[in-house]
Design an enzyme around this catalytic site. Structure first.
Site, mmCIF file in Angstrom:
data_model
loop_
_atom_site.group_PDB
_atom_site.id
_atom_site.type_symbol
_atom_site.label_atom_id
_atom_site.label_comp_id
_atom_site.label_asym_id
_atom_site.label_seq_id
_atom_site.Cartn_x
_atom_site.Cartn_y
_atom_site.Cartn_z
ATOM 1 N N ASP A 132 0.833 -1.268 0.040
ATOM 2 C CA ASP A 132 -0.092 0.047 0.213
ATOM 3 C C ASP A 132 1.036 1.206 0.070
ATOM 4 O OD1 ASP A 132 0.643 -0.285 2.658
ATOM 5 O OD2 ASP A 132 -1.216 -0.381 3.416
ATOM 6 N N ASP A 221 11.174 -5.031 -4.823
ATOM 7 C CA ASP A 221 11.078 -4.680 -3.390
ATOM 8 C C ASP A 221 11.189 -6.195 -2.589
ATOM 9 O OD1 ASP A 221 9.662 -4.195 -0.907
ATOM 10 O OD2 ASP A 221 7.906 -3.309 -1.900
ATOM 11 N N ALA A 223 11.735 -6.586 0.803
ATOM 12 C CA ALA A 223 11.389 -6.327 2.377
ATOM 13 C C ALA A 223 11.558 -7.966 2.972
ATOM 14 C CB ALA A 223 10.312 -6.062 2.703
HETATM 15 C C1 LIG Z 1 6.835 -2.747 4.848
HETATM 16 C C2 LIG Z 1 6.777 -2.545 3.552
HETATM 17 C C3 LIG Z 1 7.073 -1.412 2.834
HETATM 18 C C4 LIG Z 1 7.223 -0.149 3.631
HETATM 19 O O1 LIG Z 1 8.226 -0.176 4.234
HETATM 20 P P1 LIG Z 1 8.254 0.708 5.473
HETATM 21 O O2 LIG Z 1 9.681 0.339 6.116
HETATM 22 O O3 LIG Z 1 6.986 0.334 6.368
HETATM 23 O O4 LIG Z 1 8.083 2.119 5.299
HETATM 24 C C5 LIG Z 1 7.196 -1.335 1.451
HETATM 25 N N1 LIG Z 1 6.956 -2.868 0.875
HETATM 26 C C6 LIG Z 1 6.850 -3.946 1.601
HETATM 27 C C7 LIG Z 1 6.666 -5.229 0.545
HETATM 28 C C8 LIG Z 1 6.614 -3.843 2.737
HETATM 29 O O5 LIG Z 1 6.363 -5.082 3.200
#
Ligand SMILES: *Cc1c(COP(=O)(O)O)cnc(C)c1O
Length: 464
Positions: A132, A221, A223
């Site tokens: 989001d 991305d 994370a």
């Molecule tokens: C948490 C997250 C974000 C945003 O990161 P923040 O550190 O909360 O600003 C973006 N992409 C994914 C897949 C995430 O899980």
């Protein structure tokens, strides 16, 4: 020694505890009072009223002794700190990418990338499903964020191994139908917005090939890159003899860049980065970031934060850790199912999602069955989860007084990394077993006060 014992069934935490933090132990009466005071919104609860905080896995990890030690080495020089170079090396070793730009969290990496890249009208950013904050950062530039999840993604009963994949045919046809308008493709691993479902190596490779043909930058991305790489190792043909680090390196080799919220798989309490191969793009980002993040060698982070992340990025590819991590989420999911409470399967990497719609058929969507379950889990067990259903994702228009439900009514129970033990999980499962027979008598909620946007954070509820 020819004696061979069978492998143990018990999952053990591959660490022991050096520092402890007491759990808040409250009576049901105390929790009930706290919930009423918070107008039945779990976001309104002070953390000291919560026993098991499963609201998010973001920034909630326990750091290791090595990370804490590294923090003492933090070099807080404004420019060119030693800590930056250690951080840069850790990210380069992991990703093989060229320019490493620290940011204070994931969304600021998104902001900078979109600002630098989306500089023409009528542009699109495609992805397997944008998170989001990613969507918000794309759309705040005037561009459009398009989700192209594969067909298995939204089949709740599908046991497909890689429900996080992008839809390759739709990716190809969208690009062909919108020549010169697709500025970027982002692959989110694991796919957070669809339940932490993994993306296969094959899918990443093919998506990259499509982007390459059309000269579109392909970013990852990342994370939860380590959880995703572990799923690839366990589930994808031909991968089981490779290490997670090797798989991750191959994944990153397809990226023209990567962005990361280091609050997830880097075991950070804060932090993120943007990694970019293109020199001109990196230069533009470094030019922009001085206004909001800071000088390019600290990007909104303290030297000690960069030290902790550099160590965390190495620790997270440890396969003993990843095996424990994925198995313990699976164990929690199985346990909840064994109480007769349906969950979304297969279980993802960082959370279990309770299917509240199926659990509480007596409560219509717009009386928020997810909210009813989330509130009950808190009131009776002390668990704070989060509703991911019509409160969070339903469409509503305050001016017209209209509201329509979300496609699914879920409650997410996210697992902070290295924070809770197996006996905590056993306790939660045992108590859910006691709660389960009473769920059919739960009532729904109505919203008595709400803001225009992102209501789930602050809205107020009343029990029906
Ligand atoms: C948490 C997250 C974000 C945003 O990161 P923040 O550190 O909360 O600003 C973006 N992409 C994914 C897949 C995430 O899980």
């Amino acid at each position: 020694m020819s004696l061979q014992l069978p492998a143990a069934k018990t999952i053990i935490e591959p660490f022991r505890i050096k520092v402890i933090e007491p759990l808040a132990m409250l009576s049901a009466t105390e929790r009930s009072a706290a919930l009423t005071k918070a107008h039945h919104n779990l976001f309104g609860l002070p953390a000291d009223k919560v026993t098991f905080d499963l609201l998010t896995d973001s920034g909630t990890s326990a750091m290791s002794a090595e990370q804490w030690s590294a923090m003492m080495r933090g070099d807080e020089s404004y420019a060119g700190a030693r800590s930056y170079y250690r951080f840069e090396k850790a990210v380069q070793d992991l990703t093989g990418l060229t320019h490493i730009i620290p940011t204070h969290q994931g969304r600021s990496a998104e902001y900078l990338l979109m600002k630098a890249l989306l500089n023409k009208p009528n542009m699109y950013v495609l992805g397997n499903t944008h998170f989001d904050t990613t969507r918000a950062n794309i759309e705040s530039t005037g561009a459009k964020a398009i989700d192209l999840p594969c067909e298995e993604t939204h089949k709740p009963n599908s046991m497909d191994n890689f429900k996080g994949n992008i839809h390759l045919e739709q990716l190809k046809s969208f690009i062909t139908d919108h020549p010169n308008q697709v500025a970027l493709v982002i692959m989110t691993i694991t796919n957070n917005s669809v339940g932490g479902q993994p993306v296969s190596l094959q899918n990443i490779k093919e998506a990259k090939a499509i982007c390459k043909t059309h000269q579109i930058p392909f970013f990852i991305d990342c994370a939860r890159f380590a959880e995703n790489a572990y799923f690839i190792q366990q589930r994808e043909a031909g991968q089981k003899n490779r290490t997670v680090a090797q798989i991750a390196k191959e994944v990153f080799s397809y990226g023209d860049g990567a962005l990361m919220s280091a609050k997830k798989d880097a075991f950070g309490n804060i932090g993120g980065f943007l990694a970019i191969n293109d020199n001109a793009l990196a230069e533009e980002v470094r030019r922009l970031m001085v206004i909001t993040e800071g000088f390019p060698t600290y990007g909104g982070l303290a030297g000690r934060d960069m030290e902790a992340l550099a160590v965390g990025l190495q620790e997270v590819v440890d396969e003993n850790y990843l095996s424990y991590r994925i198995k313990s989420v699976e164990y929690f999911g199985k346990g909840i199912e064994s109480c007769g409470i349906p969950t979304v399967k297969p279980w993802g990497g960082h959370a279990v999602y309770i299917n509240a719609g199926a659990t509480l058929p007596q409560i219509p969507s717009l009386h928020y069955p997810g909210q009813a379950i989330a509130a009950a889990l808190y009131e009776h067990i002390g668990i704070r989860g989060v509703e991911v259903g019509s409160v969070m994702l339903g469409h509503y228009n305050l001016d017209e007084g209209t509201e329509s439900p979300a496609p699914q009514e879920l409650v997410r129970l996210a697992m902070p990394r290295r924070a809770y033990t197996q006996s905590h999980v056993d306790y939660m499962i045992e108590m859910m077993g006691h709660l389960a027979p009473h769920l059919s008598s739960l009532k729904g909620y109505k919203i008595t006060k709400q803001p225009k946007y992102l209501r789930h954070f602050t809205c107020q509820f009343e029990k029906l």
